[in-house]
Design a protein around this motif. Sequence first.
Motif, mmCIF file in Angstrom:
data_model
loop_
_atom_site.group_PDB
_atom_site.id
_atom_site.type_symbol
_atom_site.label_atom_id
_atom_site.label_comp_id
_atom_site.label_asym_id
_atom_site.label_seq_id
_atom_site.Cartn_x
_atom_site.Cartn_y
_atom_site.Cartn_z
ATOM 1 N N MET A 21 0.851 -1.179 0.000
ATOM 2 C CA MET A 21 0.000 0.000 0.000
ATOM 3 C C MET A 21 0.896 1.243 0.000
ATOM 4 S SD MET A 21 -2.961 1.158 2.713
ATOM 5 C CE MET A 21 -4.073 -0.137 2.267
ATOM 6 N N GLU A 22 0.475 2.239 -0.717
ATOM 7 C CA GLU A 22 1.203 3.507 -0.772
ATOM 8 C C GLU A 22 0.877 4.339 0.476
ATOM 9 O OE1 GLU A 22 3.384 4.632 -3.152
ATOM 10 O OE2 GLU A 22 3.260 2.559 -3.847
ATOM 11 N N PRO A 23 1.842 5.112 0.981
ATOM 12 C CA PRO A 23 1.592 5.922 2.182
ATOM 13 C C PRO A 23 0.359 6.815 2.076
ATOM 14 C CG PRO A 23 3.914 5.989 1.616
ATOM 15 C CD PRO A 23 3.202 5.244 0.504
ATOM 16 N N ALA A 24 0.140 7.423 0.914
ATOM 17 C CA ALA A 24 -0.997 8.338 0.754
ATOM 18 C C ALA A 24 -2.335 7.605 0.829
ATOM 19 C CB ALA A 24 -0.889 9.084 -0.568
ATOM 20 N N GLN A 25 -2.341 6.297 0.586
ATOM 21 C CA GLN A 25 -3.579 5.518 0.597
ATOM 22 C C GLN A 25 -3.797 4.784 1.917
ATOM 23 O OE1 GLN A 25 -2.787 3.020 -2.765
ATOM 24 N NE2 GLN A 25 -3.767 4.425 -4.186
ATOM 25 N N ASP A 26 -2.854 4.841 2.826
ATOM 26 C CA ASP A 26 -2.930 4.118 4.089
ATOM 27 C C ASP A 26 -3.590 5.005 5.147
ATOM 28 O OD1 ASP A 26 -2.466 2.883 6.548
ATOM 29 O OD2 ASP A 26 -0.535 2.072 5.907
ATOM 30 N N PRO A 27 -4.839 4.698 5.538
ATOM 31 C CA PRO A 27 -5.540 5.562 6.492
ATOM 32 C C PRO A 27 -4.878 5.604 7.858
ATOM 33 C CG PRO A 27 -6.819 3.588 6.037
ATOM 34 C CD PRO A 27 -5.657 3.571 5.102
ATOM 35 N N LEU A 28 -4.244 4.522 8.282
ATOM 36 C CA LEU A 28 -3.563 4.536 9.576
ATOM 37 C C LEU A 28 -2.340 5.439 9.536
ATOM 38 C CD1 LEU A 28 -3.784 0.784 10.578
ATOM 39 C CD2 LEU A 28 -5.163 2.677 11.417
ATOM 40 N N TYR A 29 -1.621 5.427 8.419
ATOM 41 C CA TYR A 29 -0.459 6.303 8.301
ATOM 42 C C TYR A 29 -0.911 7.766 8.258
ATOM 43 C CZ TYR A 29 4.075 8.141 6.932
ATOM 44 O OH TYR A 29 5.258 8.837 6.902
ATOM 45 N N ARG A 30 -2.028 8.015 7.595
ATOM 46 C CA ARG A 30 -2.565 9.383 7.551
ATOM 47 C C ARG A 30 -2.932 9.850 8.958
ATOM 48 N NH1 ARG A 30 -2.066 13.951 7.173
ATOM 49 N NH2 ARG A 30 -3.845 15.295 6.973
ATOM 50 N N LEU A 31 -3.496 8.954 9.764
ATOM 51 C CA LEU A 31 -3.819 9.266 11.148
ATOM 52 C C LEU A 31 -2.541 9.602 11.920
ATOM 53 C CD1 LEU A 31 -6.119 9.290 13.290
ATOM 54 C CD2 LEU A 31 -5.595 6.909 13.699
ATOM 55 N N HIS A 32 -1.511 8.830 11.725
ATOM 56 C CA HIS A 32 -0.210 9.069 12.357
ATOM 57 C C HIS A 32 0.351 10.433 11.930
ATOM 58 C CE1 HIS A 32 3.908 8.498 13.653
ATOM 59 N NE2 HIS A 32 4.324 8.629 12.406
ATOM 60 N N GLN A 33 0.292 10.730 10.645
ATOM 61 C CA GLN A 33 0.796 12.014 10.142
ATOM 62 C C GLN A 33 0.028 13.182 10.749
ATOM 63 O OE1 GLN A 33 0.253 11.097 5.932
ATOM 64 N NE2 GLN A 33 2.453 11.436 5.634
ATOM 65 N N LEU A 34 -1.285 13.055 10.813
ATOM 66 C CA LEU A 34 -2.121 14.113 11.362
ATOM 67 C C LEU A 34 -1.784 14.373 12.831
ATOM 68 C CD1 LEU A 34 -4.570 16.026 10.923
ATOM 69 C CD2 LEU A 34 -5.992 14.158 11.739
ATOM 70 N N GLN A 35 -1.645 13.299 13.602
ATOM 71 C CA GLN A 35 -1.320 13.477 15.021
ATOM 72 C C GLN A 35 0.064 14.089 15.181
ATOM 73 O OE1 GLN A 35 -3.316 13.373 17.343
ATOM 74 N NE2 GLN A 35 -2.075 13.394 19.176
ATOM 75 N N ALA A 36 1.028 13.650 14.406
ATOM 76 C CA ALA A 36 2.376 14.222 14.486
ATOM 77 C C ALA A 36 2.341 15.713 14.162
ATOM 78 C CB ALA A 36 3.314 13.480 13.534
ATOM 79 N N GLU A 37 1.579 16.057 13.132
ATOM 80 C CA GLU A 37 1.448 17.466 12.733
ATOM 81 C C GLU A 37 0.836 18.297 13.854
ATOM 82 O OE1 GLU A 37 -1.516 19.689 9.719
ATOM 83 O OE2 GLU A 37 -0.265 18.139 8.790
ATOM 84 N N ARG A 38 -0.199 17.777 14.507
ATOM 85 C CA ARG A 38 -0.861 18.498 15.586
ATOM 86 C C ARG A 38 0.065 18.723 16.765
ATOM 87 N NH1 ARG A 38 -6.440 15.681 16.787
ATOM 88 N NH2 ARG A 38 -7.045 17.689 17.628
ATOM 89 N N LEU A 39 1.013 17.806 16.950
ATOM 90 C CA LEU A 39 1.942 17.911 18.074
ATOM 91 C C LEU A 39 3.237 18.617 17.709
ATOM 92 C CD1 LEU A 39 1.489 14.340 19.551
ATOM 93 C CD2 LEU A 39 0.561 16.477 20.451
ATOM 94 N N GLY A 40 3.361 19.035 16.458
ATOM 95 C CA GLY A 40 4.574 19.695 16.010
ATOM 96 C C GLY A 40 5.749 18.738 15.907
ATOM 97 N N GLU A 41 5.463 17.462 15.715
ATOM 98 C CA GLU A 41 6.488 16.429 15.598
ATOM 99 C C GLU A 41 6.630 16.018 14.128
ATOM 100 O OE1 GLU A 41 8.222 15.267 18.141
ATOM 101 O OE2 GLU A 41 7.087 16.197 19.768
ATOM 102 N N VAL A 42 7.665 15.248 13.855
ATOM 103 C CA VAL A 42 7.872 14.721 12.513
ATOM 104 C C VAL A 42 7.327 13.295 12.487
ATOM 105 C CG1 VAL A 42 9.608 14.078 10.803
ATOM 106 C CG2 VAL A 42 9.923 16.139 12.181
ATOM 107 N N ALA A 43 6.511 12.984 11.498
ATOM 108 C CA ALA A 43 5.963 11.637 11.366
ATOM 109 C C ALA A 43 7.084 10.647 11.043
ATOM 110 C CB ALA A 43 4.909 11.600 10.262
#
Length: 146
Positions: A1-23
Amino acid sequence: MEPAQDPLYRLHQLQAERLGEVALPYEKFRATLVKKQSTDLSLLVLPPADPRMKSEGASKPLFNLGARCILGNVAAAVPPDEILQAVERHARGDWGLMEDVELNNLALRTRSWLFSSYCSSGGIKFWVITTPDRATTFVMFRKGEP
């Protein structure tokens, strides 16, 4: 699966962004996932209970969420930001669409099961449920739902 199509990875990216962290890089992220029917969300968020995660005007959590697990196809069917928002609301005692709010308020005091129900922007109903020992919080569909 590609990262852009993986909903769990998108969730991880969103949370990292909200916390000012790097995914995490996608390959490392996938390697950390629990290979079960559920996915432990505590592996996806950085870190699980960071105070910076609170929305403006949000009250603090009323109880410990424990390990957070997403079951079934919830991550694919519900937008990641809506899952995170629902879990945050649940922790603050906003039970969403639950009709018997007093039952949950009693469960807070007596350490019983806590149930919340929410509807996604796409009209999909999902549940957030915390165990009596507050060791685990599940995000899931009811049996027979998507």
